[in-house]
Scaffold this motif. Structure first.
Motif: not given
Length: 57
Positions: A39-45
């Motif tokens: 999920n973090a990589l969905y929102y952040f590069p």
């Protein structure tokens, strides 16, 4: 891929892990909290960006 957590949830969970003294390396998080990393990589590069954003909140 779709996120199943909100960006607020991702940041909050990162903050909680840091406060509890969890190792924040991408490799460790991928093993111990794969949903958070995904999920973090969905929102952040990158995972590093997610950590930096959790510090500035």
């Amino acid at each position: 891929m779709e996120a199943n957590m909100s960006v607020v949830d991702v940041v909050s969970q990162i903050q909680q892990l840091k406060q509890s003294g969890e190792t924040m390396s991408k490799k460790k998080i991928k093993h111990s909290h794969p949903d958070l990393l995904q999920n973090a990589l969905y929102y952040f590069p990158s995972w590093e960006h997610a950590i930096q954003n959790s510090e500035s909140v």
